[in-house]
Scaffold this motif. Structure first.
Motif, PDB file in Angstrom:
ATOM      1  N   PRO B 162       0.831  -1.206   0.000  1.00 16.06           N
ATOM      2  CA  PRO B 162       0.000   0.000   0.000  1.00 16.06           C
ATOM      3  C   PRO B 162       0.863   1.252   0.000  1.00 16.06           C
ATOM      4  O   PRO B 162       1.948   1.284   0.586  1.00 16.06           O
ATOM      5  CB  PRO B 162      -0.808  -0.125   1.297  1.00 16.06           C
ATOM      6  N   ALA B 163       0.367   2.253  -0.694  1.00 20.05           N
ATOM      7  CA  ALA B 163       1.111   3.510  -0.747  1.00 20.05           C
ATOM      8  C   ALA B 163       1.080   4.183   0.620  1.00 20.05           C
ATOM      9  O   ALA B 163       0.095   4.091   1.354  1.00 20.05           O
ATOM     10  CB  ALA B 163       0.492   4.421  -1.795  1.00 20.05           C
ATOM     11  N   SER B 164       2.153   4.853   0.939  1.00 24.51           N
ATOM     12  CA  SER B 164       2.177   5.620   2.181  1.00 24.51           C
ATOM     13  C   SER B 164       1.509   6.969   1.937  1.00 24.51           C
ATOM     14  O   SER B 164       1.705   7.596   0.887  1.00 24.51           O
ATOM     15  CB  SER B 164       3.618   5.845   2.626  1.00 24.51           C
ATOM     16  N   PRO B 165       0.728   7.445   2.882  1.00 27.61           N
ATOM     17  CA  PRO B 165       0.146   8.788   2.730  1.00 27.61           C
ATOM     18  C   PRO B 165       1.217   9.851   2.522  1.00 27.61           C
ATOM     19  O   PRO B 165       0.954  10.888   1.901  1.00 27.61           O
ATOM     20  CB  PRO B 165      -0.601   8.999   4.049  1.00 27.61           C
ATOM     21  N   LEU B 166       2.409   9.574   3.023  1.00 28.78           N
ATOM     22  CA  LEU B 166       3.481  10.566   2.873  1.00 28.78           C
ATOM     23  C   LEU B 166       3.903  10.727   1.417  1.00 28.78           C
ATOM     24  O   LEU B 166       4.537  11.725   1.061  1.00 28.78           O
ATOM     25  CB  LEU B 166       4.684  10.149   3.729  1.00 28.78           C
ATOM     26  N   LEU B 168       2.053  11.388  -0.937  1.00 29.23           N
ATOM     27  CA  LEU B 168       1.228  12.411  -1.591  1.00 29.23           C
ATOM     28  C   LEU B 168       2.004  13.698  -1.837  1.00 29.23           C
ATOM     29  O   LEU B 168       1.819  14.362  -2.862  1.00 29.23           O
ATOM     30  CB  LEU B 168      -0.015  12.699  -0.743  1.00 29.23           C
ATOM     31  N   ASP B 229      -3.805   3.482  -5.045  1.00 28.35           N
ATOM     32  CA  ASP B 229      -4.604   3.530  -3.823  1.00 28.35           C
ATOM     33  C   ASP B 229      -5.774   4.478  -4.050  1.00 28.35           C
ATOM     34  O   ASP B 229      -5.589   5.697  -4.119  1.00 28.35           O
ATOM     35  CB  ASP B 229      -3.730   4.012  -2.659  1.00 28.35           C
ATOM     36  N   ALA B 230      -6.981   3.900  -4.187  1.00 23.73           N
ATOM     37  CA  ALA B 230      -8.152   4.716  -4.531  1.00 23.73           C
ATOM     38  C   ALA B 230      -8.420   5.795  -3.486  1.00 23.73           C
ATOM     39  O   ALA B 230      -8.852   6.899  -3.825  1.00 23.73           O
ATOM     40  CB  ALA B 230      -9.374   3.818  -4.689  1.00 23.73           C
ATOM     41  N   CYS B 231      -8.141   5.486  -2.225  1.00 23.13           N
ATOM     42  CA  CYS B 231      -8.429   6.462  -1.162  1.00 23.13           C
ATOM     43  C   CYS B 231      -7.477   7.660  -1.256  1.00 23.13           C
ATOM     44  O   CYS B 231      -7.913   8.811  -1.191  1.00 23.13           O
ATOM     45  CB  CYS B 231      -8.306   5.803   0.211  1.00 23.13           C
ATOM     46  N   LEU B 232      -6.200   7.376  -1.400  1.00 20.28           N
ATOM     47  CA  LEU B 232      -5.242   8.478  -1.492  1.00 20.28           C
ATOM     48  C   LEU B 232      -5.459   9.275  -2.781  1.00 20.28           C
ATOM     49  O   LEU B 232      -5.328  10.506  -2.783  1.00 20.28           O
ATOM     50  CB  LEU B 232      -3.810   7.942  -1.431  1.00 20.28           C
ATOM     51  N   GLY B 234      -8.305   9.657  -4.313  1.00 14.56           N
ATOM     52  CA  GLY B 234      -9.497  10.481  -4.103  1.00 14.56           C
ATOM     53  C   GLY B 234      -9.184  11.711  -3.277  1.00 14.56           C
ATOM     54  O   GLY B 234      -9.678  12.814  -3.555  1.00 14.56           O
ATOM     55  N   HIS B 235      -8.338  11.542  -2.263  1.00 15.04           N
ATOM     56  CA  HIS B 235      -7.920  12.681  -1.437  1.00 15.04           C
ATOM     57  C   HIS B 235      -7.107  13.671  -2.261  1.00 15.04           C
ATOM     58  O   HIS B 235      -7.221  14.892  -2.071  1.00 15.04           O
ATOM     59  CB  HIS B 235      -7.076  12.149  -0.272  1.00 15.04           C
ATOM     60  N   PRO B 303     -19.369   6.708  -8.747  1.00 14.01           N
ATOM     61  CA  PRO B 303     -19.213   6.448  -7.305  1.00 14.01           C
ATOM     62  C   PRO B 303     -19.200   7.716  -6.474  1.00 14.01           C
ATOM     63  O   PRO B 303     -19.793   7.774  -5.400  1.00 14.01           O
ATOM     64  CB  PRO B 303     -17.865   5.718  -7.230  1.00 14.01           C
TER      65      PRO B 303
END
Lengths: 404, 463
Positions: B162-166, B168, B229-232, B234-235, B303
């Motif tokens: 998984p990608a790290s939020p960092l 971004l 990562d769809a969540c990151l 999307g953010h 979506p």
């Protein structure tokens, strides 16, 4: 931490309602003092009187995690953690002293100051907040905290790998109405108290502030919840319960482990709560997960916070078994024709008082949950038996569903 | 017999692993050899034995995805545990259960077929099962076929971390540095005037600009790429939108996507988040576009739109007031069957072509027809039309609006038929130049006005 909000009584009331509701849902104990300045005789309700009266609460504002709220009718409420001790006594004494000998007769300090214990007296405080002129809506008020950002999420994910989350687990009853206005437990919702978790691990930040980062966080949280649920002995005498899951979580190895050890007595009595946004992000995978879960005897529940969602995403067309609606003023104008599923398959959540219950009953909602819903009797887990047969989650129609 | 490394009940009961033989965790050919040996042994003692083959290799790509194999394996492992059996997982992705027969297994083939029907071109052919005392030959033939199979193991890339939020921040910096024409493409949607492909006029409706982050979003040291990562993602979308709007504004007057050579060029469509459409930045951008005389459209994925319909409705009103069309993108075959996209009342609805559409089970065809009728063919755009089958299916449904690689080729062919300088170019070059969003990639085109024109083109040629 003292927290003095600028004068914005409408917002304060909504925030107070949200805080009290959260306390009631999570079971976290708080105390509240309501200074009922609206009850002062007109001669004592001039601006400088009100200012002095509010200043009398200053000791209490310095209590642990204290928050003060100004309500539209001039009442002031202070919430804090712990007993309050000397701070509470000092504030009560200051109010009493302020009005002693000031009139004929003096305003009664006991009638002016109401001390409440939450969550037991949450309903009283919610009623006072609404009577103050706050709108009935329990829509989430604007969160004054900044949303969790990417760096904060990375830090929180790291902290979650080490943290013991058992203290954040909450069991919230979902009930069916019985005779005489009583409610009986149907199942428990097992979830982590996100508000308490963020207060402990990401203080000053709102985990729900950014929906996308919160969705990412839920992936971590669902793994931890599943790990706790499959801990030795956890399922042996458990009552029927519900879990928040993602579509990917239903198809993941952690859920398969859970499914493998699920006692036969619970098969067909577990509810899986799914979010529409997660379902819609990959409908092909959702349909596979839905068919798998239902074949294994799970009931799927669609969580819905916005009634408008139901026009585009009707739960029955989606193949969901149950729908959970969150009580709000917007919902109050809805009727059952918009549900997209039979009312007998609907859960009304966030029930905070008689208005919600009356609406739910009028449209035929089957289950109720929220701070105003207290089940009669105890969960089956405490007695080793399941709740009455007429209040459990409907079983799958065929015995073969439990086994391929 | 080997450990699979993943499965139904790994943490609770280690003995489960002895019920699975997995090619992925064995030396090459071992699973096939063990399957063959087990088939021979079962054929020698067939009484009360059952063999079941789950042909996951017959699923329609991109299936089988990891969750298909994980769930199917879990189901078969449970049966193997109950019925003194064994599950084999050869390299081709199929799963084979050999066990003692019993009444509890009667429903198993039908259950597996129903579960996998959405990804199976022929659901009836996805499961084979044989009572070995009646016939063991099919199992022996199948096992021999697997043993003789020398085809390379299908690519089984390990799942990306998984990608790290960092990551971004690094991606945001890369977007700031990016040369926009390198990471953007445009694709034209057309209206087909006639019912036949040859001779019909292709009228350009709009040109969609898409951003591709893959080239500037490499995997980080501590995780995979953000775009995985769809969540990151999307953010990140509002930040990407803001950068795109700023880049388009900066490029005004410099041969950018908003500076078509033909002033009557069809509108440009941008994929935007709902929050972007409701932001002040969008309002300012819309004003700039109006002053420049360019009309645009916005595309929002289903979506996101359906998850917050109130926000989408506000965005629709705002876009329409601004003069923009609002398009509902990302409507799949599945979405037509289980949601009601028409309730969102978008100006246009983009249905993604899938080979599933013409092959739906009979029971689902009425729902598909009803959904198409509810949207209305006049509001439907069949996108991802990358081959002729897509166009032909769409035309048969009454759809006239198309977008996709096949449409790009048709448009290029029609342009070259009418272009006086066509002899200097190839069809591929004409396709690439039409897709470019900057002037550099078009510098060798002698009639760039034809790349941007709104005028209908025809595969019958100018005459």
């Amino acid at each position: 931490m003292a927290h003095v909000l600028p004068a914005a009584p409408g917002r304060d009331a909504a925030t107070l309602i949200a805080r009290v509701t959260s306390s009631a849902l999570s079971g976290v104990a708080r105390r509240a003092l309501v200074l009922r300045l609206s009850r002062l005789p007109p001669g004592f309700a001039r601006p400088h009187h009100l200012r002095l009266a509010r200043a009398a609460l200053d000791p209490l504002r310095r209590a642990d995690r204290a928050e003060a709220f100004e309500l539209p009718n001039s009442d002031t409420a202070v919430l804090w953690r712990g007993q309050g001790g000397p701070a509470l006594q000092a504030s009560l004494a200051a109010v009493a002293e302020l009005f002693a000998g000031a009139g004929d007769p003096d305003p009664d300090p006991a009638a002016l100051c109401l001390v409440l214990d939450l969550p037991e007296q949450a309903e009283t405080l919610l009623r006072l907040a609404r009577e103050s002129g706050a709108t009935e809506s329990t829509a989430t008020p604007p969160d004054p905290r900044p949303p969790l950002d990417a760096a904060g999420l990375a830090a929180l994910e790291g902290a979650l790998t080490r943290a013991d989350l058992t203290r954040f687990v909450r069991r919230r009853p979902v009930c069916v109405p019985g005779p005489g206005g009583s409610f009986h437990l149907a199942w428990e919702k097992r979830a982590l108290a996100v508000g308490d978790l963020e207060a402990a691990l990401a203080p000053g930040r709102s985990c729900r502030g950014d929906p996308w980062l919160f969705r990412r966080l839920t992936l971590t949280l669902e793994r931890r919840v599943l790990a706790m649920v499959i801990a030795p002995g956890e399922l042996a005498r458990a009552a029927p319960f519900a879990l928040d899951l993602t579509v990917g979580g239903v198809l993941g190895p952690d859920f398969l482990r859970f499914d493998a050890i699920l006692p036969a007595a619970l098969r067909g009595r577990i509810v899986l709560d799914l979010q529409a946004a997660d379902i819609l992000s990959d409908l092909s995978t959702f349909r596979f997960a839905r068919d798998f879960a239902q074949a294994r005897g799970y009931r799927l529940l669609l969580k819905c916070c916005d009634p408008d969602l139901l026009d585009a995403v009707p739960p029955a067309r989606l193949g969901m078994d149950l729908l959970c609606l969150r009580w709000s003023s917007a919902l109050a104008s809805c009727d059952a024709t918009r549900f997209g599923i039979a009312p007998g398959r609907v859960v009304l959540a966030g029930v905070d008082g008689p208005a919600a219950i009356a609406w739910g009953r009028s449209v035929g909602v089957a289950w109720f949950a929220g701070p105003a819903i207290v089940p009669r009797g105890q969960p089956g887990a405490r007695t080793g038996t399941h709740p009455d047969g007429n209040v459990t989650v409907p079983r799958p129609s065929t015995a073969a569903a439990a086994r391929f | 017999m080997t450990d699979t490394g993943s499965g139904w009940d790994g943490t609770r009961n280690a003995s489960v692993w002895s019920f699975v033989t997995d090619a992925a965790a064995s030396f090459p050919g071992s699973a096939e050899r063990l399957l063959h040996d087990a088939a021979v042994r079962a054929a020698r003692h067939p009484q009360g034995r059952l063999a079941l083959v789950l042909h996951l290799s017959r699923l329609r790509p991109p299936a089988p995805r990891p969750h298909h194999a994980r769930i199917a394996r879990a189901i078969l492992q449970e049966a193997a545990l109950r019925r003194d059996g064994h599950v084999f997982a050869p390299r081709n992705g199929d799963l084979i259960l050999i066990c003692t027969n019993g009444p509890d297994l009667l429903a198993l083939p039908e259950m597996l077929g129903r579960l996998l029907r959405l990804d199976a071109p022929e659901p009836a052919a996805i499961v084979s099962s044989w009572r070995l005392e009646q016939t063991a030959e099919p199992l022996l033939d199948y096992a021999a076929g697997r043993l003789a199979d020398r085809a390379p193991t299908p690519g089984t890339r390990p799942p990306a971390a998984p990608a790290s939020p960092l990551a971004l921040d690094a991606l945001a910096a890369a977007v700031q540095r990016a040369h926009w024409p390198d990471i953007t493409r445009r694709q034209t949607a057309v209206l087909l005037a006639g019912r036949d492909l040859i001779g019909t006029a292709l009228r350009p409706l709009f040109r969609e600009v898409t951003v591709t982050l893959a080239a500037i979003d490499p995997a980080q040291q501590d995780g995979g790429p953000v775009s995985g990562d769809a969540c990151l993602l999307g953010h990140f979308a509002p930040r990407l939108d803001a950068a795109l709007l700023a880049a388009l504004t900066d490029a005004l007057g410099n041969g950018g996507p908003l500076d078509a050579a033909d002033r009557s060029a069809p509108p440009l469509h941008l994929n935007l988040a709902v929050s972007t459409l409701l932001s002040p930045a969008f309002g300012a951008f819309a004003v700039r576009c109006r002053k420049a005389g360019r009309m645009l459209g916005a595309e929002v994925a289903l979506p996101e739109a359906a998850a917050d319909p109130s926000a989408f409705a506000r965005a629709r009103r705002l876009a329409n007031e601004t003069g923009w069309a609002l398009v509902l993108d990302g409507v799949t075959c599945d979405a037509l069957l289980v949601t009601r996209p028409w309730a969102l009342r978008a100006d246009l609805v983009k249905l993604a072509w899938s080979p599933l559409l013409p092959d739906l089970p009979a029971a689902e065809r009425p729902a598909l027809a009803a959904a198409l009728a509810a949207i209305g063919v006049a509001r439907l755009v069949l996108c991802d039309a990358d081959d002729e089958a897509a166009i032909r299916w769409g035309l048969a449904q009454g759809i006239r609006r198309f977008q996709g690689k096949h449409v790009e080729v048709m448009l290029a062919a029609a342009r070259m038929l009418s272009c006086p300088a066509a002899a200097d170019c190839t069809l591929r070059q004409c396709v690439e130049r039409a897709a470019a969003t900057g002037p550099a990639a078009r510098r060798f085109c002698r009639r760039p006005d034809l790349l941007d024109t709104r005028a209908p083109a025809s595969l019958a040629g100018p005459g």
